[in-house]
Scaffold this motif. Structure first.
Motif, PDB file in Angstrom:
ATOM      1  N   TRP A 156      -1.487   7.368  29.907  1.00  9.09           N
ATOM      2  CA  TRP A 156      -2.269   7.971  30.987  1.00  9.09           C
ATOM      3  C   TRP A 156      -3.507   8.688  30.452  1.00  9.09           C
ATOM      4  CZ3 TRP A 156      -1.868   6.369  35.715  1.00  9.09           C
ATOM      5  CH2 TRP A 156      -0.678   5.749  36.116  1.00  9.09           C
ATOM      6  N   LEU A 157      -3.448   9.160  29.213  1.00 10.63           N
ATOM      7  CA  LEU A 157      -4.652   9.690  28.574  1.00 10.63           C
ATOM      8  C   LEU A 157      -5.685   8.571  28.408  1.00 10.63           C
ATOM      9  CD1 LEU A 157      -6.174  11.979  27.031  1.00 10.63           C
ATOM     10  CD2 LEU A 157      -4.991  11.173  24.964  1.00 10.63           C
ATOM     11  N   GLN A 158      -5.226   7.405  27.975  1.00  7.20           N
ATOM     12  CA  GLN A 158      -6.139   6.274  27.807  1.00  7.20           C
ATOM     13  C   GLN A 158      -6.664   5.761  29.141  1.00  7.20           C
ATOM     14  OE1 GLN A 158      -6.793   6.838  24.452  1.00  7.20           O
ATOM     15  NE2 GLN A 158      -7.276   4.679  24.658  1.00  7.20           N
ATOM     16  N   PHE A 159      -5.824   5.791  30.165  1.00  7.27           N
ATOM     17  CA  PHE A 159      -6.284   5.402  31.498  1.00  7.27           C
ATOM     18  C   PHE A 159      -7.422   6.309  31.945  1.00  7.27           C
ATOM     19  CE2 PHE A 159      -5.712   5.854  36.226  1.00  7.27           C
ATOM     20  CZ  PHE A 159      -6.184   4.599  36.572  1.00  7.27           C
ATOM     21  N   HIS A 160      -7.285   7.584  31.644  1.00  5.58           N
ATOM     22  CA  HIS A 160      -8.371   8.499  31.989  1.00  5.58           C
ATOM     23  C   HIS A 160      -9.634   8.165  31.201  1.00  5.58           C
ATOM     24  CE1 HIS A 160     -10.557  12.018  33.182  1.00  5.58           C
ATOM     25  NE2 HIS A 160     -10.954  12.076  31.927  1.00  5.58           N
ATOM     26  N   ALA A 161      -9.476   7.999  29.873  1.00  2.00           N
ATOM     27  CA  ALA A 161     -10.649   7.806  29.016  1.00  2.00           C
ATOM     28  C   ALA A 161     -11.376   6.508  29.321  1.00  2.00           C
ATOM     29  CB  ALA A 161     -10.218   7.832  27.551  1.00  2.00           C
ATOM     30  N   SER A 162     -10.631   5.456  29.685  1.00  5.41           N
ATOM     31  CA  SER A 162     -11.257   4.157  29.887  1.00  5.41           C
ATOM     32  C   SER A 162     -11.648   3.884  31.330  1.00  5.41           C
ATOM     33  CB  SER A 162     -10.327   3.039  29.406  1.00  5.41           C
ATOM     34  OG  SER A 162      -9.138   3.017  30.189  1.00  5.41           O
ATOM     35  N   SER A 163     -10.992   4.553  32.284  1.00  8.17           N
ATOM     36  CA  SER A 163     -11.229   4.241  33.691  1.00  8.17           C
ATOM     37  C   SER A 163     -11.669   5.449  34.504  1.00  8.17           C
ATOM     38  CB  SER A 163      -9.966   3.624  34.317  1.00  8.17           C
ATOM     39  OG  SER A 163      -9.652   2.393  33.687  1.00  8.17           O
ATOM     40  N   VAL A 164     -10.817   6.459  34.607  1.00 10.72           N
ATOM     41  CA  VAL A 164     -11.069   7.544  35.557  1.00 10.72           C
ATOM     42  C   VAL A 164     -12.339   8.314  35.217  1.00 10.72           C
ATOM     43  CG1 VAL A 164     -10.154   9.636  36.603  1.00 10.72           C
ATOM     44  CG2 VAL A 164      -8.620   7.724  36.096  1.00 10.72           C
ATOM     45  N   GLY A 165     -12.459   8.792  33.993  1.00  9.21           N
ATOM     46  CA  GLY A 165     -13.635   9.564  33.618  1.00  9.21           C
ATOM     47  C   GLY A 165     -14.932   8.789  33.776  1.00  9.21           C
TER      48      GLY A 165
ATOM     49  N   ARG B 222       1.582   7.363  40.898  1.00  8.67           N
ATOM     50  CA  ARG B 222       2.336   7.876  39.750  1.00  8.67           C
ATOM     51  C   ARG B 222       2.920   9.247  40.049  1.00  8.67           C
ATOM     52  NH1 ARG B 222       5.444   7.013  35.271  1.00  8.67           N
ATOM     53  NH2 ARG B 222       5.155   8.685  33.750  1.00  8.67           N
ATOM     54  N   LEU B 223       2.117  10.110  40.644  1.00  8.37           N
ATOM     55  CA  LEU B 223       2.545  11.487  40.897  1.00  8.37           C
ATOM     56  C   LEU B 223       3.475  11.604  42.094  1.00  8.37           C
ATOM     57  CD1 LEU B 223      -0.883  13.055  40.000  1.00  8.37           C
ATOM     58  CD2 LEU B 223       1.261  13.410  38.735  1.00  8.37           C
ATOM     59  N   ALA B 224       3.646  10.533  42.847  1.00  6.82           N
ATOM     60  CA  ALA B 224       4.684  10.502  43.872  1.00  6.82           C
ATOM     61  C   ALA B 224       6.063  10.408  43.230  1.00  6.82           C
ATOM     62  CB  ALA B 224       4.469   9.315  44.805  1.00  6.82           C
ATOM     63  N   GLU B 225       6.127   9.905  42.007  1.00  4.60           N
ATOM     64  CA  GLU B 225       7.394   9.697  41.312  1.00  4.60           C
ATOM     65  C   GLU B 225       7.724  10.806  40.318  1.00  4.60           C
ATOM     66  OE1 GLU B 225       7.967   5.647  39.802  1.00  4.60           O
ATOM     67  OE2 GLU B 225       6.065   5.133  40.752  1.00  4.60           O
ATOM     68  N   TYR B 226       6.691  11.428  39.747  1.00  7.73           N
ATOM     69  CA  TYR B 226       6.890  12.432  38.692  1.00  7.73           C
ATOM     70  C   TYR B 226       5.977  13.623  38.935  1.00  7.73           C
ATOM     71  CZ  TYR B 226       9.078   8.510  36.291  1.00  7.73           C
ATOM     72  OH  TYR B 226       9.880   7.447  35.971  1.00  7.73           O
TER      73      TYR B 226
ATOM     74  N   TYR C 175       4.307  18.715  31.542  1.00 11.49           N
ATOM     75  CA  TYR C 175       2.852  18.846  31.462  1.00 11.49           C
ATOM     76  C   TYR C 175       2.390  18.446  30.069  1.00 11.49           C
ATOM     77  CZ  TYR C 175      -1.519  21.688  31.449  1.00 11.49           C
ATOM     78  OH  TYR C 175      -2.809  22.146  31.366  1.00 11.49           O
ATOM     79  N   SER C 176       1.277  17.719  29.995  1.00  7.66           N
ATOM     80  CA  SER C 176       0.824  17.212  28.698  1.00  7.66           C
ATOM     81  C   SER C 176      -0.694  17.102  28.661  1.00  7.66           C
ATOM     82  CB  SER C 176       1.446  15.834  28.426  1.00  7.66           C
ATOM     83  OG  SER C 176       0.813  14.840  29.223  1.00  7.66           O
ATOM     84  N   ILE C 177      -1.180  16.609  27.526  1.00  7.86           N
ATOM     85  CA  ILE C 177      -2.615  16.397  27.377  1.00  7.86           C
ATOM     86  C   ILE C 177      -3.141  15.377  28.388  1.00  7.86           C
ATOM     87  CG2 ILE C 177      -2.821  17.136  24.986  1.00  7.86           C
ATOM     88  CD1 ILE C 177      -2.613  14.193  24.141  1.00  7.86           C
ATOM     89  N   ALA C 178      -2.287  14.496  28.891  1.00  5.95           N
ATOM     90  CA  ALA C 178      -2.730  13.553  29.925  1.00  5.95           C
ATOM     91  C   ALA C 178      -3.150  14.298  31.187  1.00  5.95           C
ATOM     92  CB  ALA C 178      -1.626  12.547  30.241  1.00  5.95           C
ATOM     93  N   ASP C 179      -2.413  15.330  31.545  1.00  7.45           N
ATOM     94  CA  ASP C 179      -2.758  16.134  32.718  1.00  7.45           C
ATOM     95  C   ASP C 179      -4.057  16.899  32.492  1.00  7.45           C
ATOM     96  OD1 ASP C 179      -0.226  15.735  34.386  1.00  7.45           O
ATOM     97  OD2 ASP C 179       0.585  16.427  32.481  1.00  7.45           O
ATOM     98  N   ILE C 180      -4.229  17.442  31.301  1.00  7.49           N
ATOM     99  CA  ILE C 180      -5.457  18.177  30.990  1.00  7.49           C
ATOM    100  C   ILE C 180      -6.669  17.262  31.119  1.00  7.49           C
ATOM    101  CG2 ILE C 180      -6.738  19.363  29.160  1.00  7.49           C
ATOM    102  CD1 ILE C 180      -4.030  20.443  28.161  1.00  7.49           C
ATOM    103  N   ALA C 181      -6.550  16.044  30.588  1.00  7.84           N
ATOM    104  CA  ALA C 181      -7.675  15.103  30.643  1.00  7.84           C
ATOM    105  C   ALA C 181      -8.070  14.805  32.082  1.00  7.84           C
ATOM    106  CB  ALA C 181      -7.309  13.820  29.905  1.00  7.84           C
TER     107      ALA C 181
ATOM    108  N   HIS D 260      -0.020  13.571  46.818  1.00  6.48           N
ATOM    109  CA  HIS D 260       0.679  13.853  45.558  1.00  6.48           C
ATOM    110  C   HIS D 260      -0.318  14.257  44.471  1.00  6.48           C
ATOM    111  CE1 HIS D 260       4.212  12.251  47.489  1.00  6.48           C
ATOM    112  NE2 HIS D 260       3.572  11.136  47.748  1.00  6.48           N
ATOM    113  N   LEU D 261      -1.454  13.588  44.434  1.00  2.70           N
ATOM    114  CA  LEU D 261      -2.511  13.971  43.502  1.00  2.70           C
ATOM    115  C   LEU D 261      -3.019  15.370  43.820  1.00  2.70           C
ATOM    116  CD1 LEU D 261      -4.548  13.289  41.250  1.00  2.70           C
ATOM    117  CD2 LEU D 261      -5.975  12.170  42.995  1.00  2.70           C
ATOM    118  N   SER D 262      -3.183  15.675  45.099  1.00  2.00           N
ATOM    119  CA  SER D 262      -3.659  17.007  45.497  1.00  2.00           C
ATOM    120  C   SER D 262      -2.656  18.094  45.104  1.00  2.00           C
ATOM    121  CB  SER D 262      -3.909  17.043  47.003  1.00  2.00           C
ATOM    122  OG  SER D 262      -4.973  16.191  47.345  1.00  2.00           O
ATOM    123  N   ALA D 263      -1.366  17.824  45.309  1.00  2.00           N
ATOM    124  CA  ALA D 263      -0.348  18.812  44.948  1.00  2.00           C
ATOM    125  C   ALA D 263      -0.307  19.016  43.433  1.00  2.00           C
ATOM    126  CB  ALA D 263       1.017  18.360  45.456  1.00  2.00           C
TER     127      ALA D 263
END
Length: 207
Positions: A95-104, A142-146, A154-160, A180-183
């Motif tokens: 999920w860190l890589q998903f952020h770095a390659s897509s979301v950001g 994803r956040l609907a499940e976890y 909580y991890s560096i993926a959340d921080i990113a 779920h993302l908002s929560a």
């Protein structure tokens, strides 16, 4: 001691949040992008691409740029914010890589075309609005499940990801329909280290 070179931006906030979460001692150097300080020779010697954040660690002699690399380094250095269990650890990295390659990059392009481009290009604006909604939907699923992106912790993926959802809120990129993302965003935003991290070196604005 770690030296952090940064400005008030979504990528910069990832580093300040992580350092505050980990309670690592560091020296903060404000690189004022609007004043062109990221193009000065002394900063380009640290990152030839001229982008923040950058850290140097005089304990190890390591210099790093790219926020994902910095988050991984700080997690490895302290043994925190990266799950020890193998499957959860790789979830965090994924999920860190998903952020770095897509979301950001996607949200960054949307910010450019909606807020800063000298000429409005409707097709580009529509494209990045749609792509932003797509990645928000993936995160929401994803956040609907976890409770957190790596799973239970909580991890560096959340921080990113928070670095950019924080900015999205400030500039009214509404993701409230993704409940779920908002929560998740509110859970992360309530953490003391996060509240402090997004004020360093100064709070972001909608300028």
């Amino acid at each position: 001691m770690i030296d952090l070179y940064t400005d008030s931006s979504p990528n910069g906030f990832k580093a300040t949040i992580a350092l505050e979460e980990l309670a690592l001692p560091y020296r903060l150097h404000h690189v004022r992008i609007e004043a062109g300080e990221h193009r000065r020779p002394d900063f380009l010697a640290l990152n030839p691409h001229g982008r923040i954040p950058v850290i140097t660690d005089d304990e190890t002699g390591i210099t790093l740029f790219e926020s994902a690399a910095i988050l991984l380094y700080l997690a490895e250095k302290t043994g925190q914010l990266l799950p020890a269990q193998t499957a959860a650890r790789w979830e965090a990295v994924k999920w860190l890589q998903f952020h770095a390659s897509s979301v950001g990059p996607i949200i960054g392009q949307r910010v450019h075309f909606e807020r800063f481009a000298g000429t409005r290009i409707p097709a580009a604006i529509e494209r990045y609005q749609r792509l932003t909604e797509d990645v928000f939907a993936v995160l929401d699923q994803r956040l609907a499940e976890y409770p957190y992106l790596a799973g239970d912790d909580y991890s560096i993926a959340d921080i990113a990801h928070f670095g950019w959802t924080h900015i999205a809120r400030i500039i009214d990129f509404d993701f409230s329909r993704h409940r779920h993302l908002s929560a998740w965003h509110e859970r992360v935003a309530a953490r003391p280290a996060v509240r402090k991290g997004v004020t360093l070196p100064a709070p972001a604005t909608d300028a």
